[in-house]
Structure formats: C-alpha cells, structure tokens
Design a protein around this motif. Structure first.
Motif, PDB file in Angstrom:
ATOM      1  N   LEU A   1       0.926  -1.117  -0.035  1.00  0.00           N
ATOM      2  CA  LEU A   1       0.057  -0.229  -0.051  1.00  0.00           C
ATOM      3  C   LEU A   1       0.916   1.211   0.026  1.00  0.00           C
ATOM      4  O   LEU A   1       0.505   2.231  -0.716  1.00  0.00           O
ATOM      5  N   VAL A   2       1.889   1.413   0.712  1.00  0.00           N
ATOM      6  CA  VAL A   2       2.895   2.529   0.953  1.00  0.00           C
ATOM      7  C   VAL A   2       3.433   2.547  -0.466  1.00  0.00           C
ATOM      8  O   VAL A   2       3.622   3.680  -1.075  1.00  0.00           O
ATOM      9  N   GLU A   3       3.987   1.424  -1.059  1.00  0.00           N
ATOM     10  CA  GLU A   3       4.746   1.675  -2.280  1.00  0.00           C
ATOM     11  C   GLU A   3       3.683   2.089  -3.443  1.00  0.00           C
ATOM     12  O   GLU A   3       4.323   3.136  -4.173  1.00  0.00           O
ATOM     13  N   SER A   4       2.547   1.502  -3.438  1.00  0.00           N
ATOM     14  CA  SER A   4       1.732   1.921  -4.394  1.00  0.00           C
ATOM     15  C   SER A   4       1.496   3.420  -4.392  1.00  0.00           C
ATOM     16  O   SER A   4       1.173   4.288  -5.252  1.00  0.00           O
ATOM     17  N   ALA A   5       0.984   3.960  -3.011  1.00  0.00           N
ATOM     18  CA  ALA A   5       0.773   5.269  -2.905  1.00  0.00           C
ATOM     19  C   ALA A   5       2.016   5.920  -3.436  1.00  0.00           C
ATOM     20  O   ALA A   5       1.860   7.143  -3.869  1.00  0.00           O
ATOM     21  N   TRP A   6       3.205   5.827  -3.091  1.00  0.00           N
ATOM     22  CA  TRP A   6       4.525   6.414  -3.682  1.00  0.00           C
ATOM     23  C   TRP A   6       4.423   6.335  -5.090  1.00  0.00           C
ATOM     24  O   TRP A   6       4.745   7.663  -5.775  1.00  0.00           O
ATOM     25  N   GLU A   7       4.083   5.095  -5.945  1.00  0.00           N
ATOM     26  CA  GLU A   7       4.272   5.339  -7.325  1.00  0.00           C
ATOM     27  C   GLU A   7       2.887   6.396  -7.703  1.00  0.00           C
ATOM     28  O   GLU A   7       3.312   6.997  -8.888  1.00  0.00           O
ATOM     29  N   ILE A   8       1.772   6.435  -7.010  1.00  0.00           N
ATOM     30  CA  ILE A   8       0.719   7.347  -7.536  1.00  0.00           C
ATOM     31  C   ILE A   8       1.144   8.665  -7.422  1.00  0.00           C
ATOM     32  O   ILE A   8       1.326   9.514  -8.280  1.00  0.00           O
ATOM     33  N   ALA A   9       1.958   9.158  -6.075  1.00  0.00           N
ATOM     34  CA  ALA A   9       2.521  10.297  -5.904  1.00  0.00           C
ATOM     35  C   ALA A   9       3.413  10.990  -6.896  1.00  0.00           C
ATOM     36  O   ALA A   9       3.364  11.846  -7.402  1.00  0.00           O
ATOM     37  N   GLU A  10       4.463   9.861  -7.140  1.00  0.00           N
ATOM     38  CA  GLU A  10       5.406  10.089  -7.867  1.00  0.00           C
ATOM     39  C   GLU A  10       4.961  10.447  -9.173  1.00  0.00           C
ATOM     40  O   GLU A  10       5.733  11.216 -10.044  1.00  0.00           O
ATOM     41  N   ASN A  11       3.894   9.963  -9.818  1.00  0.00           N
ATOM     42  CA  ASN A  11       3.515  10.322 -11.129  1.00  0.00           C
ATOM     43  C   ASN A  11       2.451  11.165 -11.133  1.00  0.00           C
ATOM     44  O   ASN A  11       1.819  11.432 -12.180  1.00  0.00           O
ATOM     45  N   SER A  12       2.372  12.083  -9.883  1.00  0.00           N
ATOM     46  CA  SER A  12       1.304  13.089 -10.111  1.00  0.00           C
ATOM     47  C   SER A  12       2.214  14.318 -10.744  1.00  0.00           C
ATOM     48  O   SER A  12       3.364  14.374 -10.792  1.00  0.00           O
ATOM     49  N   ASP A  13       1.450  15.400 -11.289  1.00  0.00           N
ATOM     50  CA  ASP A  13       2.003  16.421 -12.013  1.00  0.00           C
ATOM     51  C   ASP A  13       2.947  17.312 -10.972  1.00  0.00           C
ATOM     52  O   ASP A  13       4.226  17.677 -11.370  1.00  0.00           O
ATOM     53  N   ALA A  14       2.614  17.408  -9.659  1.00  0.00           N
ATOM     54  CA  ALA A  14       3.549  18.110  -9.022  1.00  0.00           C
ATOM     55  C   ALA A  14       4.870  17.408  -8.483  1.00  0.00           C
ATOM     56  O   ALA A  14       5.958  18.314  -8.665  1.00  0.00           O
ATOM     57  N   ILE A  15       4.696  16.052  -8.416  1.00  0.00           N
ATOM     58  CA  ILE A  15       6.105  15.502  -8.208  1.00  0.00           C
ATOM     59  C   ILE A  15       6.916  15.476  -9.456  1.00  0.00           C
ATOM     60  O   ILE A  15       8.058  15.514  -9.551  1.00  0.00           O
ATOM     61  N   ILE A  16       6.377  15.153 -10.670  1.00  0.00           N
ATOM     62  CA  ILE A  16       6.988  15.185 -12.079  1.00  0.00           C
ATOM     63  C   ILE A  16       7.677  16.613 -11.988  1.00  0.00           C
ATOM     64  O   ILE A  16       8.987  16.663 -12.504  1.00  0.00           O
ATOM     65  N   GLU A  17       6.949  17.601 -11.838  1.00  0.00           N
ATOM     66  CA  GLU A  17       7.518  18.914 -11.994  1.00  0.00           C
ATOM     67  C   GLU A  17       8.725  19.290 -11.044  1.00  0.00           C
ATOM     68  O   GLU A  17       9.653  19.867 -11.434  1.00  0.00           O
ATOM     69  N   ARG A  18       8.546  18.568  -9.849  1.00  0.00           N
ATOM     70  CA  ARG A  18       9.696  18.811  -8.921  1.00  0.00           C
ATOM     71  C   ARG A  18      10.659  18.136  -9.215  1.00  0.00           C
ATOM     72  O   ARG A  18      12.022  18.615  -9.313  1.00  0.00           O
ATOM     73  N   TYR A  19      10.874  17.009  -9.979  1.00  0.00           N
ATOM     74  CA  TYR A  19      11.826  16.145 -10.361  1.00  0.00           C
ATOM     75  C   TYR A  19      12.599  17.030 -11.472  1.00  0.00           C
ATOM     76  O   TYR A  19      13.653  17.128 -11.409  1.00  0.00           O
ATOM     77  N   ARG A  20      11.793  17.654 -12.403  1.00  0.00           N
ATOM     78  CA  ARG A  20      12.033  18.334 -13.587  1.00  0.00           C
ATOM     79  C   ARG A  20      12.748  19.510 -12.895  1.00  0.00           C
ATOM     80  O   ARG A  20      13.707  20.047 -13.742  1.00  0.00           O
ATOM     81  N   ALA A  21      12.489  20.115 -11.961  1.00  0.00           N
ATOM     82  CA  ALA A  21      12.894  21.491 -11.389  1.00  0.00           C
ATOM     83  C   ALA A  21      14.099  21.267 -10.699  1.00  0.00           C
ATOM     84  O   ALA A  21      15.087  22.217 -10.979  1.00  0.00           O
TER      85      ALA A  21
ATOM     86  N   VAL B   1       2.644   2.720 -16.801  1.00  0.00           N
ATOM     87  CA  VAL B   1       1.936   1.908 -15.814  1.00  0.00           C
ATOM     88  C   VAL B   1       2.868   0.809 -15.652  1.00  0.00           C
ATOM     89  O   VAL B   1       3.116   0.188 -14.396  1.00  0.00           O
ATOM     90  N   VAL B   2       3.237  -0.020 -16.547  1.00  0.00           N
ATOM     91  CA  VAL B   2       3.831  -1.356 -16.579  1.00  0.00           C
ATOM     92  C   VAL B   2       5.429  -1.085 -15.601  1.00  0.00           C
ATOM     93  O   VAL B   2       5.653  -1.901 -14.755  1.00  0.00           O
ATOM     94  N   ASN B   3       5.903   0.263 -15.821  1.00  0.00           N
ATOM     95  CA  ASN B   3       7.287   0.533 -15.002  1.00  0.00           C
ATOM     96  C   ASN B   3       6.782   0.616 -13.491  1.00  0.00           C
ATOM     97  O   ASN B   3       7.472  -0.135 -12.417  1.00  0.00           O
ATOM     98  N   SER B   4       5.572   1.211 -13.348  1.00  0.00           N
ATOM     99  CA  SER B   4       5.161   1.436 -11.841  1.00  0.00           C
ATOM    100  C   SER B   4       4.814   0.139 -11.237  1.00  0.00           C
ATOM    101  O   SER B   4       5.230  -0.153  -9.931  1.00  0.00           O
ATOM    102  N   VAL B   5       4.136  -0.751 -11.920  1.00  0.00           N
ATOM    103  CA  VAL B   5       3.772  -1.898 -11.549  1.00  0.00           C
ATOM    104  C   VAL B   5       5.049  -2.836 -11.291  1.00  0.00           C
ATOM    105  O   VAL B   5       5.217  -3.428 -10.367  1.00  0.00           O
ATOM    106  N   ALA B   6       5.999  -2.680 -12.102  1.00  0.00           N
ATOM    107  CA  ALA B   6       7.414  -3.542 -11.833  1.00  0.00           C
ATOM    108  C   ALA B   6       7.959  -3.083 -10.766  1.00  0.00           C
ATOM    109  O   ALA B   6       8.714  -3.682 -10.073  1.00  0.00           O
ATOM    110  N   ASP B   7       8.215  -1.581 -10.486  1.00  0.00           N
ATOM    111  CA  ASP B   7       8.647  -1.008  -9.268  1.00  0.00           C
ATOM    112  C   ASP B   7       7.967  -1.654  -7.934  1.00  0.00           C
ATOM    113  O   ASP B   7       8.770  -1.955  -6.949  1.00  0.00           O
TER     114      ASP B   7
END
Length: 192
Positions: free
Chosen positions: A96-116, A128-134
């Motif tokens: 559940l925690v890892e899945s929540a992270w994958e959802i958060a990591e793929n939110s626009d806010a976190i993607i923009e944070r990574y890029r900034a 999605v296949v990469n997130s499930v594999a993660d």
C-alpha cells in the motif's frame, strides 16, 4: 469457524489485499493518463539509458534497485513497529505504501519537482508497466529481507546504493536528498 479451501483461505487474505492494491494503483495511473507501456509501443525487460525518453518506461531500469531497497526498509520498519502482525499483513501494508508512492511520484506536482530540482529534465513520469514492476521490486526486497540475515539486507542495500551512485550518479539516497533539499553542487556532479 468455517475455513475456505485453497487460495481463499483466511491466511491468504493479506496477499489478495496486496494484489488488489497493485491493481488499484495501476487502474488509478491509467485513469490519470499515464501511458500503459512505453510510447514507442513495446516493453523491454531492461532499459539502461537514464538520460532517455524511455527511462522509467520499461519493466526494469537503473531505478529498480531503489525499489528493492524500499522493500528491505519497509520490512525492517514494519518488523520494528508491527512484528506481531503476520508477514502477509505487513507485506500488504508495504505494498500500500509503495503503491501510494508510485501514484504520488506520477502526479504532476512531483513530476515537475523532479524536472525542476534534479537532473531528470526529460522526466515525464513512469509508464504503468514500470510502476507495477517497481511495486513488484519492492515486494522482492520485502521477501528477501524476511529471509536474509539483517547484515545481508544491509549489505544488499548499501551495495545497490553504491552501484547506482557509481554507475549513474543517482540512487535512493540522492533521489530523496534532491527532492527534499536540492543542492546545486550535487546536481552539477550528477550532470557529470
């Protein structure tokens, strides 16, 4: 007490819960518009180019070891705070925690944070296949931690961190550092 036969037995409930959490995370990622697979239309077992539009689009990549480390860490933390829970329920919580992270990591806010603040200027989120594999890599780390002696789990985590830091100038610790407290010197070093 009535017990169900086979896979529907009471003790299998947490494994079903973990499976359903993974399915729900995949469904959510699809619903928010994440690509199911690499936009090139194919899935590779391994993609080793970090500075590539295909990074985080295939089954495994240089960030897979950090997800194995998540599993090692989650096992340790849950052993400390919830060791009375059966293994399956601790695994379900970690999933559940890892899945929540994958959802958060793929939110626009976190993607923009990574890029900034990181060197991931071309990061547009995971497929999605990469997130499930993660998530499954975290499950692998969790299962390894349950079977390995503590010193081996620690050695594995340190080894993965050292390997990715040396080869790609990134890893779990650097990723957390750069997301939480970006440092220009680290970013310059990572840019090579």
């Amino acid at each position: 007490m009535i017990s169900a036969p086979g896979i529907f037995a009471r003790r299998s409930t947490p494994y079903w819960a973990a499976f359903l959490v993974i399915l729900a995370a995949a469904a959510w990622l699809l619903w928010i518009g994440r690509a199911p697979i690499c936009t090139g239309g194919y899935v590779k077992l391994w993609h080793g180019q970090t500075m590539s539009s295909e990074n985080s689009q295939h089954l495994t990549d240089w960030y897979t070891p950090s997800h194995v480390i998540h599993g090692l860490l989650f096992y340790g933390v849950l052993w400390l705070v919830a060791r009375r829970l059966p293994f399956g329920w601790r695994l379900a919580i970690a999933t559940l925690v890892e899945s929540a992270w994958e959802i958060a990591e793929n939110s626009d806010a976190i993607i923009e944070r990574y890029r900034a603040v990181t060197i991931s200027l071309d990061y547009y989120g995971d497929s999605v296949v990469n997130s499930v594999a993660d998530i499954l890599a975290m499950v692998l780390g969790f299962a390894l931690a349950a079977r390995l002696p503590v010193w081996a789990s620690v050695a594995l985590a340190i080894g993965f961190e050292a390997l990715t830091t040396w080869l790609i100038r990134d890893g779990l610790a650097l990723n957390v550092l750069m997301l939480a407290w970006p440092m220009q010197a680290v970013k310059a070093w990572q840019g090579g």
